[in-house]
Design a protein around this motif. Structure first.
Motif, mmCIF file in Angstrom:
data_model
loop_
_atom_site.group_PDB
_atom_site.id
_atom_site.type_symbol
_atom_site.label_atom_id
_atom_site.label_comp_id
_atom_site.label_asym_id
_atom_site.label_seq_id
_atom_site.Cartn_x
_atom_site.Cartn_y
_atom_site.Cartn_z
ATOM 1 N N LEU A 224 -48.385 -37.173 5.254
ATOM 2 C CA LEU A 224 -48.440 -38.413 4.477
ATOM 3 C C LEU A 224 -47.634 -39.525 5.148
ATOM 4 O O LEU A 224 -48.079 -40.674 5.222
ATOM 5 N N ALA A 225 -46.446 -39.182 5.650
ATOM 6 C CA ALA A 225 -45.594 -40.188 6.290
ATOM 7 C C ALA A 225 -46.238 -40.706 7.577
ATOM 8 O O ALA A 225 -46.218 -41.918 7.847
ATOM 9 N N THR A 232 -49.379 -48.933 9.096
ATOM 10 C CA THR A 232 -48.303 -49.939 9.064
ATOM 11 C C THR A 232 -47.662 -50.064 7.686
ATOM 12 O O THR A 232 -47.051 -51.100 7.366
ATOM 13 N N GLU A 233 -47.759 -49.019 6.891
ATOM 14 C CA GLU A 233 -47.052 -48.971 5.602
ATOM 15 C C GLU A 233 -45.668 -48.367 5.862
ATOM 16 O O GLU A 233 -45.364 -47.244 5.478
ATOM 17 N N TYR A 234 -44.820 -49.166 6.521
ATOM 18 C CA TYR A 234 -43.543 -48.650 6.996
ATOM 19 C C TYR A 234 -42.597 -48.266 5.868
ATOM 20 O O TYR A 234 -41.863 -47.266 5.978
ATOM 21 N N THR A 263 -37.205 -46.619 13.906
ATOM 22 C CA THR A 263 -38.354 -47.335 14.490
ATOM 23 C C THR A 263 -39.149 -48.042 13.410
ATOM 24 O O THR A 263 -39.556 -49.207 13.570
ATOM 25 N N ALA A 264 -39.379 -47.347 12.299
ATOM 26 C CA ALA A 264 -40.145 -47.945 11.202
ATOM 27 C C ALA A 264 -39.404 -49.153 10.628
ATOM 28 O O ALA A 264 -40.029 -50.171 10.270
ATOM 29 N N LEU A 267 -39.878 -52.127 12.976
ATOM 30 C CA LEU A 267 -41.227 -52.700 12.838
ATOM 31 C C LEU A 267 -41.391 -53.392 11.509
ATOM 32 O O LEU A 267 -42.068 -54.430 11.399
ATOM 33 N N GLN A 268 -40.745 -52.869 10.482
ATOM 34 C CA GLN A 268 -40.815 -53.491 9.165
ATOM 35 C C GLN A 268 -40.129 -54.867 9.195
ATOM 36 O O GLN A 268 -40.663 -55.837 8.612
ATOM 37 N N ASN A 269 -38.994 -54.947 9.870
ATOM 38 C CA ASN A 269 -38.297 -56.239 9.966
ATOM 39 C C ASN A 269 -39.084 -57.246 10.778
ATOM 40 O O ASN A 269 -39.019 -58.455 10.511
ATOM 41 N N SER A 270 -39.823 -56.761 11.782
ATOM 42 C CA SER A 270 -40.609 -57.689 12.595
ATOM 43 C C SER A 270 -41.776 -58.270 11.822
ATOM 44 O O SER A 270 -42.331 -59.314 12.206
ATOM 45 N N GLN A 271 -42.183 -57.588 10.747
ATOM 46 C CA GLN A 271 -43.288 -58.107 9.928
ATOM 47 C C GLN A 271 -42.828 -59.223 8.990
ATOM 48 O O GLN A 271 -43.653 -60.008 8.527
ATOM 49 N N GLU A 272 -41.551 -59.231 8.688
ATOM 50 C CA GLU A 272 -41.045 -60.187 7.711
ATOM 51 C C GLU A 272 -40.813 -61.560 8.329
ATOM 52 O O GLU A 272 -40.647 -61.715 9.519
#
Length: 272
Positions: A224-225, A232-234, A263-264, A267-272
Protein backbone atom coordinates in the motif's frame (compact mmCIF):
# COMPACT_ATOMS: atom_id res chain seq x y z
CA UNK A 1 52.80 -0.17 -0.95
CA UNK A 2 55.52 1.39 -3.12
CA UNK A 3 57.14 2.94 -0.03
CA UNK A 4 57.11 -0.42 1.75
CA UNK A 5 58.74 -2.11 -1.24
CA UNK A 6 61.44 0.59 -1.40
CA UNK A 7 62.20 0.19 2.30
CA UNK A 8 62.39 -3.57 1.78
CA UNK A 9 64.98 -3.22 -0.99
CA UNK A 10 67.02 -0.76 1.07
CA UNK A 11 67.04 -3.00 4.15
CA UNK A 12 67.94 -6.08 2.09
CA UNK A 13 70.85 -4.17 0.56
CA UNK A 14 72.12 -3.19 4.00
CA UNK A 15 71.91 -6.79 5.21
CA UNK A 16 73.61 -8.22 2.14
CA UNK A 17 76.25 -5.48 1.73
CA UNK A 18 79.03 -7.41 3.52
CA UNK A 19 78.55 -10.33 1.13
CA UNK A 20 78.29 -8.72 -2.27
CA UNK A 21 80.11 -5.42 -1.85
CA UNK A 22 83.25 -6.37 0.12
CA UNK A 23 86.33 -5.01 -1.67
CA UNK A 24 88.43 -7.76 -3.19
CA UNK A 25 92.07 -7.10 -4.15
CA UNK A 26 92.18 -9.75 -6.84
CA UNK A 27 94.62 -7.75 -9.00
CA UNK A 28 97.44 -7.67 -6.43
CA UNK A 29 99.28 -10.80 -7.82
CA UNK A 30 98.85 -10.18 -11.52
CA UNK A 31 102.05 -8.10 -11.97
CA UNK A 32 104.06 -10.58 -9.93
CA UNK A 33 102.89 -13.50 -12.05
CA UNK A 34 103.65 -11.55 -15.22
CA UNK A 35 107.22 -10.87 -14.03
CA UNK A 36 107.77 -14.54 -13.19
CA UNK A 37 106.46 -15.64 -16.56
CA UNK A 38 108.82 -13.24 -18.35
CA UNK A 39 111.78 -14.52 -16.28
CA UNK A 40 111.03 -18.17 -17.05
CA UNK A 41 110.54 -17.38 -20.76
CA UNK A 42 113.82 -15.54 -21.07
CA UNK A 43 115.69 -18.20 -19.10
CA UNK A 44 114.40 -20.92 -21.43
CA UNK A 45 115.36 -18.90 -24.48
CA UNK A 46 118.86 -18.24 -23.07
CA UNK A 47 119.36 -21.97 -22.45
CA UNK A 48 118.56 -22.65 -26.06
CA UNK A 49 120.57 -19.87 -27.68
CA UNK A 50 123.61 -19.31 -25.39
CA UNK A 51 126.42 -21.46 -24.12
CA UNK A 52 126.07 -22.94 -20.67
CA UNK A 53 128.36 -20.41 -18.90
CA UNK A 54 126.78 -17.51 -20.82
CA UNK A 55 123.28 -18.75 -19.96
CA UNK A 56 124.14 -18.94 -16.27
CA UNK A 57 125.53 -15.37 -16.39
CA UNK A 58 122.36 -14.21 -18.17
CA UNK A 59 120.14 -15.84 -15.57
CA UNK A 60 122.04 -14.13 -12.77
CA UNK A 61 121.39 -10.81 -14.45
CA UNK A 62 117.70 -11.66 -14.83
CA UNK A 63 117.48 -12.46 -11.15
CA UNK A 64 118.95 -9.06 -10.43
CA UNK A 65 116.64 -7.24 -12.88
CA UNK A 66 113.46 -9.35 -12.40
CA UNK A 67 113.75 -11.06 -9.06
CA UNK A 68 111.45 -14.02 -8.56
CA UNK A 69 108.77 -13.37 -6.04
CA UNK A 70 107.64 -15.95 -3.55
CA UNK A 71 104.46 -17.79 -4.52
CA UNK A 72 101.57 -15.79 -3.08
CA UNK A 73 99.60 -17.53 -0.45
CA UNK A 74 96.00 -18.17 -1.54
CA UNK A 75 93.48 -15.72 -0.30
CA UNK A 76 91.53 -17.14 2.56
CA UNK A 77 87.84 -17.30 1.77
CA UNK A 78 85.88 -15.84 4.61
CA UNK A 79 82.69 -17.76 5.31
CA UNK A 80 79.55 -16.05 4.09
CA UNK A 81 77.70 -14.66 7.10
CA UNK A 82 74.48 -16.63 7.35
CA UNK A 83 72.44 -14.40 9.65
CA UNK A 84 72.10 -11.44 7.24
CA UNK A 85 71.15 -13.81 4.42
CA UNK A 86 68.51 -15.54 6.51
CA UNK A 87 67.11 -12.22 7.74
CA UNK A 88 67.01 -10.80 4.23
CA UNK A 89 65.25 -13.88 2.79
CA UNK A 90 62.70 -14.00 5.62
CA UNK A 91 62.01 -10.29 5.34
CA UNK A 92 61.61 -10.37 1.57
CA UNK A 93 59.23 -13.32 1.81
CA UNK A 94 57.20 -11.75 4.65
CA UNK A 95 56.82 -8.35 3.03
CA UNK A 96 56.07 -9.89 -0.36
CA UNK A 97 53.36 -12.03 1.22
CA UNK A 98 51.98 -8.99 3.02
CA UNK A 99 51.87 -6.92 -0.16
CA UNK A 100 50.14 -9.78 -1.95
CA UNK A 101 47.52 -10.06 0.81
CA UNK A 102 46.84 -6.32 0.52
CA UNK A 103 46.57 -6.39 -3.26
CA UNK A 104 43.25 -6.73 -5.11
CA UNK A 105 44.56 -9.97 -6.54
CA UNK A 106 43.92 -11.90 -3.32
CA UNK A 107 40.29 -10.75 -3.31
CA UNK A 108 39.90 -11.98 -6.88
CA UNK A 109 41.43 -15.31 -5.92
CA UNK A 110 39.01 -15.71 -3.03
CA UNK A 111 36.02 -14.91 -5.24
CA UNK A 112 37.20 -17.47 -7.76
CA UNK A 113 37.71 -20.05 -5.00
CA UNK A 114 34.17 -19.47 -3.75
CA UNK A 115 32.83 -19.79 -7.28
CA UNK A 116 34.67 -23.06 -7.83
CA UNK A 117 33.47 -24.35 -4.45
CA UNK A 118 29.88 -24.00 -5.65
CA UNK A 119 28.79 -27.44 -6.86
CA UNK A 120 26.76 -25.73 -9.58
CA UNK A 121 29.55 -23.40 -10.79
CA UNK A 122 29.69 -25.12 -14.17
CA UNK A 123 26.07 -24.17 -14.88
CA UNK A 124 24.80 -20.82 -16.09
CA UNK A 125 22.34 -18.79 -14.01
CA UNK A 126 19.48 -20.15 -16.07
CA UNK A 127 20.72 -23.71 -15.55
CA UNK A 128 20.97 -23.16 -11.80
CA UNK A 129 17.46 -21.73 -11.66
CA UNK A 130 16.21 -24.72 -13.60
CA UNK A 131 17.90 -27.07 -11.15
CA UNK A 132 16.39 -25.14 -8.25
CA UNK A 133 12.94 -25.48 -9.78
CA UNK A 134 13.39 -29.19 -10.45
CA UNK A 135 14.55 -29.76 -6.87
CA UNK A 136 11.56 -27.83 -5.50
CA UNK A 137 9.13 -29.73 -7.70
CA UNK A 138 10.69 -32.99 -6.56
CA UNK A 139 10.05 -32.03 -2.93
CA UNK A 140 6.45 -31.11 -3.68
CA UNK A 141 5.85 -34.42 -5.41
CA UNK A 142 7.18 -36.15 -2.31
CA UNK A 143 4.94 -34.10 0.00
CA UNK A 144 2.12 -32.43 -1.96
CA UNK A 145 0.28 -31.36 1.19
CA UNK A 146 3.10 -29.09 2.40
CA UNK A 147 1.75 -25.54 2.00
CA UNK A 148 5.21 -24.02 2.71
CA UNK A 149 6.64 -25.76 -0.35
CA UNK A 150 3.82 -24.44 -2.51
CA UNK A 151 4.41 -20.92 -1.13
CA UNK A 152 8.11 -21.27 -1.93
CA UNK A 153 7.19 -22.30 -5.45
CA UNK A 154 4.94 -19.25 -5.76
CA UNK A 155 7.82 -17.01 -4.67
CA UNK A 156 10.12 -18.67 -7.20
CA UNK A 157 7.72 -17.85 -10.05
CA UNK A 158 6.98 -14.35 -8.73
CA UNK A 159 10.64 -13.29 -8.85
CA UNK A 160 10.86 -14.59 -12.40
CA UNK A 161 7.75 -12.68 -13.50
CA UNK A 162 5.86 -15.91 -14.20
CA UNK A 163 2.72 -14.47 -12.65
CA UNK A 164 0.20 -17.11 -13.70
CA UNK A 165 2.33 -19.89 -12.23
CA UNK A 166 2.89 -17.81 -9.11
CA UNK A 167 -0.86 -17.32 -8.64
CA UNK A 168 -1.48 -21.05 -9.03
CA UNK A 169 1.17 -21.96 -6.49
CA UNK A 170 0.04 -19.37 -3.91
CA UNK A 171 -3.60 -20.35 -4.31
CA UNK A 172 -2.69 -23.99 -3.71
CA UNK A 173 -0.73 -22.98 -0.60
CA UNK A 174 -3.70 -20.97 0.66
CA UNK A 175 -6.03 -23.90 0.03
CA UNK A 176 -3.83 -26.19 2.09
CA UNK A 177 -3.12 -23.75 4.93
CA UNK A 178 -6.43 -21.91 5.15
CA UNK A 179 -6.95 -18.21 5.85
CA UNK A 180 -3.51 -16.61 6.10
CA UNK A 181 -2.50 -12.95 5.94
CA UNK A 182 0.92 -13.57 4.44
CA UNK A 183 -0.48 -15.68 1.60
CA UNK A 184 -3.19 -13.10 0.86
CA UNK A 185 -0.45 -10.45 0.73
CA UNK A 186 1.56 -12.65 -1.63
CA UNK A 187 -1.43 -13.02 -3.93
CA UNK A 188 -1.99 -9.25 -3.83
CA UNK A 189 1.65 -8.69 -4.79
CA UNK A 190 1.39 -11.02 -7.78
CA UNK A 191 -1.81 -9.34 -8.99
CA UNK A 192 -0.31 -5.86 -8.48
CA UNK A 193 2.81 -6.53 -10.56
CA UNK A 194 0.89 -8.54 -13.12
CA UNK A 195 -1.16 -5.39 -13.73
CA UNK A 196 1.96 -3.31 -14.27
CA UNK A 197 2.15 -1.95 -10.69
CA UNK A 198 -1.45 -0.85 -10.65
CA UNK A 199 -3.72 -1.44 -7.68
CA UNK A 200 -6.54 -3.43 -9.26
CA UNK A 201 -9.76 -4.32 -7.39
CA UNK A 202 -8.56 -7.93 -7.18
CA UNK A 203 -5.25 -6.88 -5.62
CA UNK A 204 -7.01 -4.52 -3.19
CA UNK A 205 -9.37 -7.34 -2.19
CA UNK A 206 -6.42 -9.59 -1.32
CA UNK A 207 -4.89 -6.76 0.77
CA UNK A 208 -8.13 -6.27 2.64
CA UNK A 209 -8.25 -9.99 3.45
CA UNK A 210 -4.63 -9.91 4.59
CA UNK A 211 -5.22 -6.94 6.92
CA UNK A 212 -8.36 -8.62 8.24
CA UNK A 213 -6.17 -11.52 9.34
CA UNK A 214 -3.41 -9.25 10.68
CA UNK A 215 -3.83 -5.48 10.88
CA UNK A 216 -0.06 -5.01 10.75
CA UNK A 217 0.72 -7.52 8.02
CA UNK A 218 4.02 -6.20 6.71
CA UNK A 219 3.80 -7.17 3.03
CA UNK A 220 0.31 -5.78 2.65
CA UNK A 221 1.20 -2.44 4.26
CA UNK A 222 4.42 -2.17 2.27
CA UNK A 223 2.49 -2.74 -0.94
CA UNK A 224 0.00 0.00 0.00
CA UNK A 225 2.80 2.43 0.89
CA UNK A 226 4.73 1.73 -2.31
CA UNK A 227 1.61 2.23 -4.40
CA UNK A 228 0.85 5.54 -2.64
CA UNK A 229 4.43 6.71 -3.26
CA UNK A 230 4.16 5.77 -6.95
CA UNK A 231 0.98 7.85 -7.19
CA UNK A 232 2.80 10.77 -5.48
CA UNK A 233 0.55 10.42 -2.43
CA UNK A 234 3.54 11.07 -0.19
CA UNK A 235 1.63 11.86 2.97
CA UNK A 236 -0.20 8.53 2.77
CA UNK A 237 3.03 6.65 2.10
CA UNK A 238 4.74 8.35 5.07
CA UNK A 239 1.83 7.46 7.36
CA UNK A 240 1.95 3.77 6.40
CA UNK A 241 5.75 3.55 6.67
CA UNK A 242 5.63 5.21 10.09
CA UNK A 243 2.99 2.70 11.13
CA UNK A 244 5.31 -0.10 10.11
CA UNK A 245 8.17 1.44 12.11
CA UNK A 246 5.96 1.54 15.18
CA UNK A 247 5.34 -2.22 14.95
CA UNK A 248 9.05 -3.01 15.47
CA UNK A 249 8.53 -6.08 13.31
CA UNK A 250 11.69 -8.09 12.59
CA UNK A 251 10.52 -8.39 9.00
CA UNK A 252 11.19 -4.73 8.21
CA UNK A 253 14.43 -2.90 7.49
CA UNK A 254 14.25 0.18 9.68
CA UNK A 255 17.12 1.97 7.95
CA UNK A 256 15.49 1.62 4.53
CA UNK A 257 12.11 2.72 5.88
CA UNK A 258 13.61 5.85 7.44
CA UNK A 259 15.34 6.67 4.15
CA UNK A 260 12.03 6.18 2.30
CA UNK A 261 10.23 8.46 4.75
CA UNK A 262 12.85 11.19 4.39
CA UNK A 263 12.71 10.94 0.59
CA UNK A 264 8.93 11.17 0.63
CA UNK A 265 9.11 14.24 2.90
CA UNK A 266 11.53 15.98 0.55
CA UNK A 267 9.29 15.29 -2.42
CA UNK A 268 6.26 16.38 -0.44
CA UNK A 269 7.92 19.70 0.42
CA UNK A 270 8.86 20.25 -3.21
CA UNK A 271 5.19 20.00 -4.15
CA UNK A 272 4.19 22.77 -1.78
Amino acid sequence: MILIAALLVLLAAVLLWPIFFTQRHSDDGKLQRLSDNIWHFQRDQAGKLLAENEAEQFCRELVHDLPLTPQPTPLSHQPVPRLPVILAVVMIFSVSAGLYMLSPRIAQVRVEQQRLADPLHAFSVADQQEKQLVALQYKIRGNPQDSALWAELGEYYLYRNAYENALTAYQRALLLRGENGELYSALATVLYYQAGQNMTPQAQAMIDKALAQDANEVTALMLLASDAFMRTEYAQAITIWQRLLDTYSPRINRVQLLEAINTAKLLQNSQE
